[in-house]
Design an enzyme around this catalytic site. Structure first.
Site, mmCIF file in Angstrom:
data_model
loop_
_atom_site.group_PDB
_atom_site.id
_atom_site.type_symbol
_atom_site.label_atom_id
_atom_site.label_comp_id
_atom_site.label_asym_id
_atom_site.label_seq_id
_atom_site.Cartn_x
_atom_site.Cartn_y
_atom_site.Cartn_z
ATOM 1 N N GLU A 1 4.622 7.236 2.880
ATOM 2 C CA GLU A 1 5.430 6.073 2.912
ATOM 3 C C GLU A 1 5.015 4.999 2.206
ATOM 4 O OE1 GLU A 1 5.262 3.460 6.334
ATOM 5 O OE2 GLU A 1 3.022 3.749 6.596
ATOM 6 N N ASN B 1 4.399 0.884 2.135
ATOM 7 C CA ASN B 1 4.217 -0.135 3.105
ATOM 8 C C ASN B 1 4.360 -1.669 2.221
ATOM 9 O OD1 ASN B 1 3.079 1.206 5.567
ATOM 10 N ND2 ASN B 1 1.762 1.696 4.005
ATOM 11 N N LYS C 1 12.088 3.061 6.032
ATOM 12 C CA LYS C 1 11.976 4.592 5.797
ATOM 13 C C LYS C 1 13.367 4.996 5.099
ATOM 14 C CE LYS C 1 8.050 5.211 8.112
ATOM 15 N NZ LYS C 1 7.547 3.649 8.168
ATOM 16 N N GLU D 1 7.382 0.626 11.487
ATOM 17 C CA GLU D 1 6.048 0.469 10.887
ATOM 18 C C GLU D 1 4.960 0.236 12.099
ATOM 19 O OE1 GLU D 1 5.808 0.760 7.758
ATOM 20 O OE2 GLU D 1 7.937 0.597 7.503
ATOM 21 N N GLY D 2 3.853 0.688 11.607
ATOM 22 C CA GLY D 2 2.965 0.498 12.611
ATOM 23 C C GLY D 2 2.179 1.800 13.239
ATOM 24 N N ARG E 1 0.860 -1.156 0.148
ATOM 25 C CA ARG E 1 -0.164 -0.100 0.012
ATOM 26 C C ARG E 1 0.819 1.160 -0.133
ATOM 27 N NH1 ARG E 1 -2.771 0.405 5.084
ATOM 28 N NH2 ARG E 1 -1.374 2.181 5.464
ATOM 29 N N SER F 1 -2.480 -3.087 5.700
ATOM 30 C CA SER F 1 -3.987 -3.452 5.981
ATOM 31 C C SER F 1 -4.987 -2.396 5.722
ATOM 32 C CB SER F 1 -3.943 -3.809 7.713
ATOM 33 O OG SER F 1 -3.345 -2.291 8.069
ATOM 34 N N LYS G 1 11.578 10.234 11.346
ATOM 35 C CA LYS G 1 11.241 8.875 11.167
ATOM 36 C C LYS G 1 12.289 7.711 11.345
ATOM 37 C CE LYS G 1 7.485 9.911 7.684
ATOM 38 N NZ LYS G 1 7.034 9.494 6.609
ATOM 39 N N ARG H 1 -7.865 7.344 4.904
ATOM 40 C CA ARG H 1 -8.005 7.768 6.477
ATOM 41 C C ARG H 1 -8.051 8.886 6.996
ATOM 42 N NH1 ARG H 1 -2.761 4.509 8.038
ATOM 43 N NH2 ARG H 1 -2.101 5.421 6.243
#
Ligand code: ADP
Ligand code: MG
Length: 510
Positions: A153, A155, A336, A402-403, A134, A160, A398, A486
């Site tokens: 970013e 992924n 990253k 992740e997450g 993604r 998800s 950064k 989002r």
């Protein structure tokens, strides 16, 4: 000029209209699996000791406006991005050189790299590699300028919300058709673009499953896909949407297995040099399955590796003949720091190298999605920008994680850097902030029933899948499809739905 759309959106709701929308969405979400398990802070374990309850995923009442040109560009570039990250993963020397610098200072990266080296020493048993990606963006709309697409970013592991985001698109589309909203020019004339995230991601897994070929066991075993998942996953309905599609449409048996059970419920027969991954479902002790594809919805954060046994489990998967989604190398390609190196404007042209054969115009368009990014080496500009409070205010720092919940924002950056040893600075990259429209607004229904109206920022994700031969680089399948929007309150720096900052949303294009 692009900004004007946002100033009168969404339409005002009177209390009765808001109550109608909230009730409709609450019920629709449960009926259609737009759901999550509740947070303990909302439903304590004592109230629901058997874990039977689910609640609506956090969701916006309205779809959010998003510039059509940015949306189309993100879609058009997705298969090129897929190809780029497959090519990076194939270039172990290039990736290794970048990781080398991090290995002394970043224990997590160092551990992952060791898993790769151990399996490489023995020899990989599977040359095919699957990416379910993604790519995340914001529409950059500085005041009085037109919109441009900028990547937040990329992924490469556990990308998800494909399952739930498709459902939010259906929800908003139905509300538009009901009609559930007060009149508004943007809402009268459009519906959200079709969202095929479930179809795209499931098809990617199904292609890998098929490409695995026949069972490598003697006698042959039935084949399956295995989803490796976290303990206490609240976002399981998102995963179940893909599982259901694979079972119903592709007729592939799929199982979910908690990462803590990998070593208990799977094995690799030492007598079989092909190293098939055998799954022993506890619910049917007499049956065994051979795993064609190991889809990781876990193992992306250091906190998931609680002991050496978890690293053993990761190595066990990696050395098996199952197609990994992703391999350790492919996970590392999503760091990253790789995004920062790709975005460098001086030195070797990495994009031209990895996308050899792609026309230069497409490469330029992809490059145009990069926001300026810097390392923090003593010779570089990154340090200067990060340590000066005035310039730091337009940046985010950064780490290789992740997450969500890991970044340092704006004016916190200089003090943060001064609080850690300088030798650790190379764990971090500095990225210029993207500026989404300042006046965007929406209303969110959170999972605990709270309704929040706010100035908001939206982040678009585009899903892509790619299956390739890690040895020869040959691409067997490269697709894009489906999106995630989002939306979070504007004054919140972090993003992420699972982390509790953002709500799921869909799009009205303008
Ligand atoms: P993670 O891997 O934790 O998801 P991200 O790079 O996506 O890391 O950063 C987390 C959140 O921080 C994003 O969802 C976004 O809201 C915000 N963010 C990250 N980079 C930028 C940026 N360059 N400009 C504005 N916001 C950003
Ligand atoms: Mg992110």
């Amino acid at each position: 000029m692009d900004n004007t759309v946002y100033s009168s959106y969404p339409p005002q709701l009177d209390p009765a209209q808001e109550a109608y929308l909230v009730t409709t969405i609450k019920d629709w979400a449960i009926q259609n699996g737009l759901t999550v398990r509740p947070q303990q802070s909302f439903v304590p374990r004592e109230t629901d000791p058997k874990g039977v309850l689910a609640t609506n995923a956090p969701v916006t009442l309205f779809p959010s406006p998003f510039p059509r040109s940015c949306f189309e560009e993100a879609r058009a570039l997705q298969t090129v991005y897929n190809q780029l990250y497959a090519a990076i993963t194939c270039d172990e020397a290039w990736l290794g050189k970048i990781m080398e610098d991090l290995i002394d200072v970043d224990d997590f990266i160092s551990h992952l790299w060791k898993v790769h080296l151990a399996v490489q020493k023995e020899g990989y048993a599977q040359k095919l590699s699957l990416g379910l990606y993604r790519s995340d963006y914001m529409a950059n709309i500085p005041s009085n300028a037109s919109a441009s697409l900028k990547q937040v970013e990329f992924n490469t592991i556990s990308s998800s919300f494909g399952g739930l985001s498709s459902r939010v698109t259906s929800l908003h589309t139905e509300l538009l058709r009901t009609p559930g909203y007060p009149p508004h020019p943007l809402l009268d004339s459009s519906v959200p673009p079709e969202n095929t995230a479930i179809e795209t991601l499931s098809a990617g897994l199904a292609v890998a499953h098929k490409s695995y070929g026949p069972s490598k066991s003697a006698p042959a075993l039935p084949l399956c896909i295995l989803f490796l998942v976290q303990e206490d996953e609240r976002n399981l309905f998102d995963q179940l949407a893909l599982l259901q599609q694979l079972t119903r449409v592709h007729k592939v048996p799929v199982f979910r297995l908690q990462s803590t059970e990998i070593l208990n419920q799977t094995s690799i027969p030492s007598s079989n040099s092909a190293r098939p991954l055998i799954y022993h479902p506890p619910q049917s002790p007499g049956t065994q399955y051979e795993v064609t594809t190991a889809y990781l919805r876990c193992f992306y954060a250091p906190s998931e590796y609680k002991s050496e046994r978890d690293w053993e489990a990761r190595t066990h998967l990696e050395r098996s003949a199952a197609i990994k989604c992703p391999t350790v190398l492919n996970q590392l390609s999503g760091s990253k720091i790789v995004q920062q190196v790709l975005a460098e404007t001086t030195g070797p042209d990495h994009l031209a190298k990895f996308l050899a054969g792609t026309d230069p115009d497409t490469i330029s368009r992809l490059r145009a999605t990069f926001a300026p990014q810097y390392d923090l080496s003593s010779s570089g500009r990154g340090r200067e920008l990060a340590l000066n409070p005035e310039t730091a205010a337009n940046h985010v720092l950064k780490p290789q994680r992740e997450g969500g919940g890991n970044n340092i924002y704006k004016t916190d950056i200089p003090d943060f850097l001064r609080s850690i040893p300088e030798s650790d600075w190379k764990r971090w990259i500095l990225m210029e902030l993207i500026h989404p429209p300042a006046s965007a607004k929406n209303v969110a229904l959170r999972s605990d029933g709270e309704v929040l109206g706010d100035n908001v920022i939206s982040e678009l994700g585009i899903y892509g899948t790619i299956l390739w031969d890690q040895e020869g680089g040959n691409v067997l399948c490269n697709e894009q499809g489906g999106y995630l929007l989002r939306t979070k309150a504007k004054d919140v720096n972090e993003g992420g739905v699972a982390t509790g900052f953002s709500s799921l949303d869909s799009i009205v294009l303008f």
